[in-house]
Each structure stands twice: as structure tokens, then as C-alpha cells.
Design a protein around this motif. Structure first.
Motif, PDB file in Angstrom:
ATOM      1  N   ASP A  46       2.514  -0.352   5.773  1.00  0.00           N
ATOM      2  CA  ASP A  46       1.702   0.784   4.921  1.00  0.00           C
ATOM      3  C   ASP A  46       1.573   2.262   5.413  1.00  0.00           C
ATOM      4  O   ASP A  46       1.173   2.807   5.066  1.00  0.00           O
ATOM      5  CB  ASP A  46       0.586  -0.061   5.067  1.00  0.00           C
ATOM      6  CG  ASP A  46       0.174  -1.484   4.426  1.00  0.00           C
ATOM      7  OD1 ASP A  46       1.172  -1.680   3.803  1.00  0.00           O
ATOM      8  OD2 ASP A  46      -0.103  -1.899   4.692  1.00  0.00           O
ATOM      9  N   LEU A  47       1.734   1.940   6.646  1.00  0.00           N
ATOM     10  CA  LEU A  47       2.449   3.469   7.337  1.00  0.00           C
ATOM     11  C   LEU A  47       3.338   3.850   7.002  1.00  0.00           C
ATOM     12  O   LEU A  47       4.525   3.456   6.694  1.00  0.00           O
ATOM     13  CB  LEU A  47       1.687   3.602   9.120  1.00  0.00           C
ATOM     14  CG  LEU A  47       0.376   2.759   9.134  1.00  0.00           C
ATOM     15  CD1 LEU A  47      -0.169   2.904  10.674  1.00  0.00           C
ATOM     16  CD2 LEU A  47      -0.608   3.279   8.587  1.00  0.00           C
ATOM     17  N   VAL A  48       2.581   5.582   7.309  1.00  0.00           N
ATOM     18  CA  VAL A  48       4.280   6.115   7.255  1.00  0.00           C
ATOM     19  C   VAL A  48       4.104   6.946   8.014  1.00  0.00           C
ATOM     20  O   VAL A  48       3.338   7.018   8.970  1.00  0.00           O
ATOM     21  CB  VAL A  48       3.533   7.563   6.001  1.00  0.00           C
ATOM     22  CG1 VAL A  48       4.761   8.785   5.789  1.00  0.00           C
ATOM     23  CG2 VAL A  48       3.060   6.883   4.944  1.00  0.00           C
ATOM     24  N   PRO A  49       6.345   6.185   8.819  1.00  0.00           N
ATOM     25  CA  PRO A  49       6.730   6.620   9.724  1.00  0.00           C
ATOM     26  C   PRO A  49       6.057   8.516   9.955  1.00  0.00           C
ATOM     27  O   PRO A  49       6.595   9.240   9.461  1.00  0.00           O
ATOM     28  CB  PRO A  49       7.732   6.527   9.855  1.00  0.00           C
ATOM     29  CG  PRO A  49       7.650   5.241   8.384  1.00  0.00           C
ATOM     30  CD  PRO A  49       6.671   5.466   7.641  1.00  0.00           C
ATOM     31  N   ASP A  50       5.841   8.785  11.714  1.00  0.00           N
ATOM     32  CA  ASP A  50       5.587   9.943  11.571  1.00  0.00           C
ATOM     33  C   ASP A  50       4.379  10.947  11.326  1.00  0.00           C
ATOM     34  O   ASP A  50       5.017  11.765  10.567  1.00  0.00           O
ATOM     35  CB  ASP A  50       6.606  10.119  11.813  1.00  0.00           C
ATOM     36  CG  ASP A  50       8.160   9.346  13.079  1.00  0.00           C
ATOM     37  OD1 ASP A  50       7.216   9.376  13.908  1.00  0.00           O
ATOM     38  OD2 ASP A  50       9.320   9.377  12.723  1.00  0.00           O
ATOM     39  N   SER A  51       3.894  10.372  10.102  1.00  0.00           N
ATOM     40  CA  SER A  51       2.657  10.877   9.155  1.00  0.00           C
ATOM     41  C   SER A  51       1.598   9.978   9.577  1.00  0.00           C
ATOM     42  O   SER A  51       1.386   9.120  10.246  1.00  0.00           O
ATOM     43  CB  SER A  51       3.292  10.474   7.463  1.00  0.00           C
ATOM     44  OG  SER A  51       2.418  11.852   7.015  1.00  0.00           O
ATOM     45  N   GLY A  52       0.786  11.182   8.905  1.00  0.00           N
ATOM     46  CA  GLY A  52      -0.764  10.382   9.280  1.00  0.00           C
ATOM     47  C   GLY A  52      -1.516   9.104   7.515  1.00  0.00           C
ATOM     48  O   GLY A  52      -0.919   9.998   6.512  1.00  0.00           O
ATOM     49  N   VAL A  53      -2.238   8.394   8.222  1.00  0.00           N
ATOM     50  CA  VAL A  53      -2.914   7.947   6.764  1.00  0.00           C
ATOM     51  C   VAL A  53      -4.243   8.063   7.423  1.00  0.00           C
ATOM     52  O   VAL A  53      -4.643   7.594   8.190  1.00  0.00           O
ATOM     53  CB  VAL A  53      -2.239   6.398   6.463  1.00  0.00           C
ATOM     54  CG1 VAL A  53      -2.720   5.603   5.180  1.00  0.00           C
ATOM     55  CG2 VAL A  53      -0.858   6.556   6.307  1.00  0.00           C
ATOM     56  N   MET A  94       1.197  -1.105  -0.342  1.00  0.00           N
ATOM     57  CA  MET A  94      -0.389  -0.012  -0.394  1.00  0.00           C
ATOM     58  C   MET A  94       1.375   1.176  -0.172  1.00  0.00           C
ATOM     59  O   MET A  94       1.936   1.478   1.047  1.00  0.00           O
ATOM     60  CB  MET A  94      -1.141  -0.138   1.311  1.00  0.00           C
ATOM     61  CG  MET A  94      -1.872   0.758   1.544  1.00  0.00           C
ATOM     62  SD  MET A  94      -2.463   0.625   2.586  1.00  0.00           S
ATOM     63  CE  MET A  94      -1.696   1.644   3.887  1.00  0.00           C
ATOM     64  N   THR A  95       0.537   1.976  -0.877  1.00  0.00           N
ATOM     65  CA  THR A  95       1.201   3.111  -0.938  1.00  0.00           C
ATOM     66  C   THR A  95       0.548   4.299   0.196  1.00  0.00           C
ATOM     67  O   THR A  95      -0.287   4.126   0.754  1.00  0.00           O
ATOM     68  CB  THR A  95       1.720   3.958  -2.216  1.00  0.00           C
ATOM     69  OG1 THR A  95      -0.025   4.468  -2.568  1.00  0.00           O
ATOM     70  CG2 THR A  95       1.697   3.186  -3.687  1.00  0.00           C
ATOM     71  N   ALA A  96       1.110   5.461   0.425  1.00  0.00           N
ATOM     72  CA  ALA A  96       1.355   6.733   1.383  1.00  0.00           C
ATOM     73  C   ALA A  96      -0.424   7.427   0.761  1.00  0.00           C
ATOM     74  O   ALA A  96      -0.598   7.334   2.006  1.00  0.00           O
ATOM     75  CB  ALA A  96       1.750   7.631   1.612  1.00  0.00           C
ATOM     76  N   ASN A  97      -0.756   6.985  -0.187  1.00  0.00           N
ATOM     77  CA  ASN A  97      -1.801   7.236  -0.645  1.00  0.00           C
ATOM     78  C   ASN A  97      -3.153   6.613  -0.726  1.00  0.00           C
ATOM     79  O   ASN A  97      -4.446   6.690  -0.611  1.00  0.00           O
ATOM     80  CB  ASN A  97      -1.849   7.988  -2.781  1.00  0.00           C
ATOM     81  CG  ASN A  97      -0.743   8.924  -2.791  1.00  0.00           C
ATOM     82  OD1 ASN A  97      -0.691   9.705  -1.616  1.00  0.00           O
ATOM     83  ND2 ASN A  97      -0.447   9.376  -3.650  1.00  0.00           N
ATOM     84  N   ALA A  98      -2.614   5.393  -1.183  1.00  0.00           N
ATOM     85  CA  ALA A  98      -3.775   4.321  -0.778  1.00  0.00           C
ATOM     86  C   ALA A  98      -4.724   3.934   0.441  1.00  0.00           C
ATOM     87  O   ALA A  98      -3.847   4.642   1.245  1.00  0.00           O
ATOM     88  CB  ALA A  98      -2.991   3.049  -1.048  1.00  0.00           C
ATOM     89  N   GLN A  99      -5.521   3.863   0.933  1.00  0.00           N
ATOM     90  CA  GLN A  99      -6.720   3.709   1.949  1.00  0.00           C
ATOM     91  C   GLN A  99      -7.144   2.361   2.124  1.00  0.00           C
ATOM     92  O   GLN A  99      -8.101   1.382   1.739  1.00  0.00           O
ATOM     93  CB  GLN A  99      -7.690   4.933   1.902  1.00  0.00           C
ATOM     94  CG  GLN A  99      -7.650   6.501   1.815  1.00  0.00           C
ATOM     95  CD  GLN A  99      -8.551   7.300   1.958  1.00  0.00           C
ATOM     96  OE1 GLN A  99     -10.002   6.712   1.716  1.00  0.00           O
ATOM     97  NE2 GLN A  99      -8.426   8.179   1.409  1.00  0.00           N
ATOM     98  N   PRO A 100      -6.792   2.357   3.190  1.00  0.00           N
ATOM     99  CA  PRO A 100      -7.535   0.448   4.158  1.00  0.00           C
ATOM    100  C   PRO A 100      -8.824   1.034   3.844  1.00  0.00           C
ATOM    101  O   PRO A 100      -9.323   1.765   4.293  1.00  0.00           O
ATOM    102  CB  PRO A 100      -6.984   0.564   5.492  1.00  0.00           C
ATOM    103  CG  PRO A 100      -5.364   1.380   5.332  1.00  0.00           C
ATOM    104  CD  PRO A 100      -5.741   2.713   4.502  1.00  0.00           C
ATOM    105  N   HIS A 101      -9.807  -0.267   3.505  1.00  0.00           N
ATOM    106  CA  HIS A 101     -11.237  -0.148   3.385  1.00  0.00           C
ATOM    107  C   HIS A 101     -11.069  -1.659   3.963  1.00  0.00           C
ATOM    108  O   HIS A 101     -11.790  -2.468   3.708  1.00  0.00           O
ATOM    109  CB  HIS A 101     -11.158   0.415   2.285  1.00  0.00           C
ATOM    110  CG  HIS A 101     -12.240   0.021   1.916  1.00  0.00           C
ATOM    111  ND1 HIS A 101     -13.919   1.449   2.215  1.00  0.00           N
ATOM    112  CD2 HIS A 101     -13.480  -0.993   1.922  1.00  0.00           C
ATOM    113  CE1 HIS A 101     -15.013   0.820   1.942  1.00  0.00           C
ATOM    114  NE2 HIS A 101     -14.933  -0.116   1.452  1.00  0.00           N
TER     115      HIS A 101
END
Length: 124
Positions: free
Chosen positions: A27-34, A1-8
Motif C-alpha cells: 500500500d506504500l509508495v516506494p521512496d515516498s511518504g503516505v 489502497m491508493t497513494a491518496n488513501a489513508q490507513p485509519h
């Protein structure tokens, strides 16, 4: 999963546990939000790499009504881990969801954990 992809996640009816698998921690971006769509709710997931802690809050900003909290900036105010909402920069506690600038505002929080590399939130 990329930073733009959203789990569903759409269906909790088959589960006996209140914990819902969202994604892998990688799948998460360290020190950031998804952002993730979980059972019809937009959730903002934040992964703090230093502590290996994950937080889950509602993605909707109470000040603007926009679903943008996952794009906020992480920080620390007086020892409290917060996210600054991207539009008006109000700070929300990742632990309690309360707004530090306006006591009338709060975002929902879900207990979150990492188990065997999987991110889960407690859906209650």
C-alpha cells in the motif's frame, strides 16, 4: 489502497501487543511518504525500497504547524536518512526525528517494521 488513501486505525484497546498494524507494505509508495491516522495521531510513513525499511514520524511540520511531512522529499545528508519538510525544506532525521537545521525542533518517531508484508508501528 491508493497513494491518496489513508490507513485509519482507531482502537488499540483490544490488543495485547504494543505493535499496531497500519497497512500492507504494497500500500506504500516506494521512496515516498503516505499519511495515516493512527489512534487519533497523524503519522507519516516512508518506505525505502532499496533497504526495504519503513519509518514512521509525526505528520505535523514543527515550522509551519501543517500536517504535511508525508509529502516531504526523502534524502541523505551526511549519511543520515532524512525527509525535507515540503513548506520550508527543513531536514528531519527519520531515525531520531531531530531537525538538522534547528535543534529546537523535533518530530516524534515510532519504531516501525514490516512483518509478513504488513507495516506495523510500536505504539508506546
Amino acid at each position: 489502497m491508493t497513494a491518496n488513501a489513508q490507513p485509519h486505525i482507531t482502537d488499540q484497546s483490544q490488543k495485547s501487543s504494543p505493535w499496531v498494524h497500519i497497512c500492507q507494505v504494497d500500500d506504500l509508495v516506494p521512496d515516498s511518504g503516505v499519511a495515516a491516522l493512527v489512534l487519533g495521531q497523524q503519522i507519516a510513513l516512508f518506505f525505502l525500497s532499496e533497504t526495504q525499511q519503513v519509518y514512521a514520524i509525526a505528520n505535523q511540520d514543527p515550522a509551519s504547524g501543517a500536517s504535511v511531512m508525508a509529502r516531504g522529499i526523502l534524502g541523505d545528508l551526511n549519511g543520515e536518512t532524512v525527509v525535507a519538510a515540503p513548506l520550508y525544506k527543513h531536514h528531519f532525521s527519520l531515525k531520531t526525528g531531530r531537525c538538522l537545521e534547528n535543534e529546537d525542533w523535533q518530530v516524534r518517531v515510532w519504531p516501525a517494521r514490516i512483518v509478513d508484508g504488513q507495516v506495523e508501528i510500536e505504539w508506546v
